[in-house]
Design a protein around this motif. Structure first.
Motif, PDB file in Angstrom:
ATOM      1  N   ILE A 231     -12.122  31.478  -9.379  1.00 24.39           N
ATOM      2  CA  ILE A 231     -10.879  30.708  -9.215  1.00 24.39           C
ATOM      3  C   ILE A 231     -11.054  29.651  -8.126  1.00 24.39           C
ATOM      4  CG2 ILE A 231      -8.410  30.889  -8.687  1.00 24.39           C
ATOM      5  CD1 ILE A 231      -8.686  33.930  -9.360  1.00 24.39           C
ATOM      6  N   HIS A 232     -10.566  28.456  -8.375  1.00 25.84           N
ATOM      7  CA  HIS A 232     -10.546  27.438  -7.322  1.00 25.84           C
ATOM      8  C   HIS A 232      -9.532  27.843  -6.249  1.00 25.84           C
ATOM      9  CE1 HIS A 232     -11.997  24.169 -10.356  1.00 25.84           C
ATOM     10  NE2 HIS A 232     -13.005  24.830  -9.810  1.00 25.84           N
ATOM     11  N   GLY A 233      -9.950  27.792  -4.981  1.00 29.48           N
ATOM     12  CA  GLY A 233      -9.040  28.089  -3.894  1.00 29.48           C
ATOM     13  C   GLY A 233      -8.220  26.874  -3.507  1.00 29.48           C
ATOM     14  N   PRO A 234      -7.194  27.066  -2.672  1.00 34.22           N
ATOM     15  CA  PRO A 234      -6.338  25.949  -2.252  1.00 34.22           C
ATOM     16  C   PRO A 234      -7.102  24.835  -1.552  1.00 34.22           C
ATOM     17  CG  PRO A 234      -5.325  28.049  -1.696  1.00 34.22           C
ATOM     18  CD  PRO A 234      -6.715  28.355  -2.139  1.00 34.22           C
ATOM     19  N   LYS A 235      -8.231  25.158  -0.910  1.00 32.62           N
ATOM     20  CA  LYS A 235      -9.006  24.156  -0.181  1.00 32.62           C
ATOM     21  C   LYS A 235     -10.138  23.571  -1.022  1.00 32.62           C
ATOM     22  CE  LYS A 235      -6.829  24.724   3.768  1.00 32.62           C
ATOM     23  NZ  LYS A 235      -6.034  23.648   4.390  1.00 32.62           N
ATOM     24  N   CYS A 236     -10.132  23.850  -2.313  1.00 32.08           N
ATOM     25  CA  CYS A 236     -11.206  23.381  -3.190  1.00 32.08           C
ATOM     26  C   CYS A 236     -11.342  21.859  -3.127  1.00 32.08           C
ATOM     27  CB  CYS A 236     -10.936  23.809  -4.626  1.00 32.08           C
ATOM     28  SG  CYS A 236     -12.226  23.329  -5.792  1.00 32.08           S
ATOM     29  N   LEU A 237     -12.569  21.399  -2.940  1.00 30.90           N
ATOM     30  CA  LEU A 237     -12.847  19.964  -2.865  1.00 30.90           C
ATOM     31  C   LEU A 237     -12.984  19.386  -4.270  1.00 30.90           C
ATOM     32  CD1 LEU A 237     -15.501  20.089  -0.002  1.00 30.90           C
ATOM     33  CD2 LEU A 237     -13.045  19.658   0.195  1.00 30.90           C
ATOM     34  N   PRO A 238     -12.609  18.112  -4.465  1.00 32.02           N
ATOM     35  CA  PRO A 238     -12.672  17.514  -5.804  1.00 32.02           C
ATOM     36  C   PRO A 238     -14.043  17.624  -6.459  1.00 32.02           C
ATOM     37  CG  PRO A 238     -11.474  16.089  -4.297  1.00 32.02           C
ATOM     38  CD  PRO A 238     -12.058  17.186  -3.467  1.00 32.02           C
ATOM     39  N   GLN A 239     -15.119  17.395  -5.690  1.00 27.02           N
ATOM     40  CA  GLN A 239     -16.450  17.462  -6.281  1.00 27.02           C
ATOM     41  C   GLN A 239     -16.808  18.877  -6.707  1.00 27.02           C
ATOM     42  OE1 GLN A 239     -15.673  16.481  -3.238  1.00 27.02           O
ATOM     43  NE2 GLN A 239     -17.177  17.064  -1.677  1.00 27.02           N
ATOM     44  N   ALA A 240     -16.318  19.869  -5.950  1.00 29.19           N
ATOM     45  CA  ALA A 240     -16.583  21.265  -6.306  1.00 29.19           C
ATOM     46  C   ALA A 240     -15.806  21.652  -7.565  1.00 29.19           C
ATOM     47  CB  ALA A 240     -16.219  22.182  -5.158  1.00 29.19           C
ATOM     48  N   ALA A 241     -14.603  21.108  -7.697  1.00 24.88           N
ATOM     49  CA  ALA A 241     -13.777  21.417  -8.866  1.00 24.88           C
ATOM     50  C   ALA A 241     -14.449  20.948 -10.153  1.00 24.88           C
ATOM     51  CB  ALA A 241     -12.406  20.765  -8.727  1.00 24.88           C
ATOM     52  N   ASN A 242     -15.226  19.889 -10.050  1.00 24.92           N
ATOM     53  CA  ASN A 242     -15.914  19.377 -11.233  1.00 24.92           C
ATOM     54  C   ASN A 242     -17.165  20.192 -11.564  1.00 24.92           C
ATOM     55  OD1 ASN A 242     -14.086  17.261 -11.542  1.00 24.92           O
ATOM     56  ND2 ASN A 242     -15.229  15.914 -10.164  1.00 24.92           N
ATOM     57  N   GLN A 243     -17.700  20.894 -10.570  1.00 25.32           N
ATOM     58  CA  GLN A 243     -18.939  21.634 -10.768  1.00 25.32           C
ATOM     59  C   GLN A 243     -18.707  23.097 -11.122  1.00 25.32           C
ATOM     60  OE1 GLN A 243     -20.825  21.003  -6.988  1.00 25.32           O
ATOM     61  NE2 GLN A 243     -21.510  18.930  -7.469  1.00 25.32           N
ATOM     62  N   ILE A 244     -17.667  23.686 -10.535  1.00 25.56           N
ATOM     63  CA  ILE A 244     -17.399  25.106 -10.746  1.00 25.56           C
ATOM     64  C   ILE A 244     -16.266  25.260 -11.763  1.00 25.56           C
ATOM     65  CG2 ILE A 244     -16.705  27.256  -9.652  1.00 25.56           C
ATOM     66  CD1 ILE A 244     -17.820  26.122  -7.020  1.00 25.56           C
ATOM     67  N   ILE A 245     -16.560  25.950 -12.850  1.00 25.37           N
ATOM     68  CA  ILE A 245     -15.585  26.111 -13.926  1.00 25.37           C
ATOM     69  C   ILE A 245     -14.819  27.422 -13.737  1.00 25.37           C
ATOM     70  CG2 ILE A 245     -15.281  26.335 -16.417  1.00 25.37           C
ATOM     71  CD1 ILE A 245     -17.906  24.816 -16.757  1.00 25.37           C
ATOM     72  N   PRO A 246     -13.498  27.357 -13.549  1.00 24.76           N
ATOM     73  CA  PRO A 246     -12.726  28.602 -13.446  1.00 24.76           C
ATOM     74  C   PRO A 246     -12.850  29.397 -14.741  1.00 24.76           C
ATOM     75  CG  PRO A 246     -11.433  26.707 -12.718  1.00 24.76           C
ATOM     76  CD  PRO A 246     -12.659  26.162 -13.385  1.00 24.76           C
ATOM     77  N   GLN A 247     -13.101  30.678 -14.615  1.00 28.23           N
ATOM     78  CA  GLN A 247     -13.280  31.510 -15.802  1.00 28.23           C
ATOM     79  C   GLN A 247     -13.209  32.977 -15.411  1.00 28.23           C
ATOM     80  OE1 GLN A 247     -17.492  31.451 -17.273  1.00 28.23           O
ATOM     81  NE2 GLN A 247     -17.830  30.032 -15.565  1.00 28.23           N
ATOM     82  N   SER A 248     -13.030  33.816 -16.406  1.00 31.00           N
ATOM     83  CA  SER A 248     -13.042  35.265 -16.205  1.00 31.00           C
ATOM     84  C   SER A 248     -14.168  35.853 -17.031  1.00 31.00           C
ATOM     85  CB  SER A 248     -11.704  35.882 -16.627  1.00 31.00           C
ATOM     86  OG  SER A 248     -10.678  35.523 -15.718  1.00 31.00           O
TER      87      SER A 248
END
Length: 270
Positions: A231-248
């Motif tokens: 899960i992306h945390g509240p402090k997630c950086l834009p570049q990290a959001a593009n690299q890490i895919i939220p999933q279960s």
């Protein structure tokens, strides 16, 4: 050294946690996240980086024995200075006053100790911070792991001081181009305790990435031991959001490995 299927899901560059980030791992009584610690420790050491592990829940021998099954000799890394173990379990509060210390030259001796047995509680966390700071300073992109921060709450430290302590560690790790990894318990039953619930929310509010380990909602299964949510945390950086895919993902823990796979995929086809 780490779990290949988890590396694929997280897609961290060079399989090490990003610098200047706070990764929070949550688990429950029915789904212990301890196996994830060994994944990150192994990858960090393989990447020629330093690890500082603050053991609040276990002594060094516990981590040493499990890591050995995964092909990681923590003792040799400890001797080389790449792995540092700080004992946060045996002398944390005044209740442990009188507990014997391990011999200084014993192989299982910690590099340092969070010793609050003879310190007023209102000064303990400040002293603990100084101890940790001493071991992460001047290290190359260190990974600091607190396993687990919930022990502070269970030991009688207040939510305000503990939250401030963790936030200071986060700022410290950003200043040394390192990574903070905090493990906390987040059982559903804890939501009935206002202080525990507020503590969990406080820690999560500073996270860039959250790894949530839970038991299966359907109960026990032979080939699936639990579920990991990325899960992306509240402090997630834009570049990290593009690299890490939220999933279960579902996972299965083996004797010397762990497999992660999409829900509904039989373990037999892996």
């Amino acid at each position: 050294m780490g779990y290949a299927t988890l590396d694929a899901a997280l897609a961290f560059p060079k399989n090490v946690p990003p610098m200047r980030q706070h990764i929070v791992i949550t688990d429950t009584v029915k789904s212990d996240a301890n196996f994830l610690i060994h994944h990150f420790v192994g990858n960090q050491l393989k990447g020629d980086r330093h690890v500082v592990l603050v053991g609040m829940a276990q002594i060094f021998n516990h981590y040493f024995l499990i890591s050995r099954k995964l092909g990681i000799n923590l003792q040799s890394y400890k001797q080389s200075g790449r792995f540092c173990f700080i004992d946060g379990l045996t002398h944390l509060t005044s209740y442990t006053d009188g507990t014997p210390y391990p011999p200084a030259r014993a192989p299982t001796s910690p590099a340092d100790t969070l010793n609050g047995s003879k310190i007023p509680q209102n000064a303990c966390l400040r002293t603990f911070y100084d101890v940790i700071k001493r071991h992460v300073t001047d290290k190359q992109h260190p990974l600091l792991i607190i396993d687990d921060a919930s022990i502070f709450m269970l030991s009688g430290f207040g939510i305000g001081p503990v939250s401030m302590f963790i936030n200071k560690l986060r700022v410290l790790m950003e200043s040394v181009d390192g990574t903070l990894m905090t493990i906390i318990h987040a059982d559903e039953e804890g939501t009935e305790d206002p202080e525990q619930d507020a503590f969990v929310k406080s820690v999560l509010s500073t996270a860039h990435l959250v790894l949530q380990v839970q038991a299966l909602g359907s109960g026990l299964a032979r080939d699936v031991h639990g579920q990991l949510s990325i899960i992306h945390g509240p402090k997630c950086l834009p570049q990290a959001a593009n690299q890490i895919i939220p999933q279960s993902l579902h996972y299965r823990i083996l004797d010397n490995n762990a497999h992660f796979f999409a829900k509904g995929i039989s373990q037999g086809v892996l």
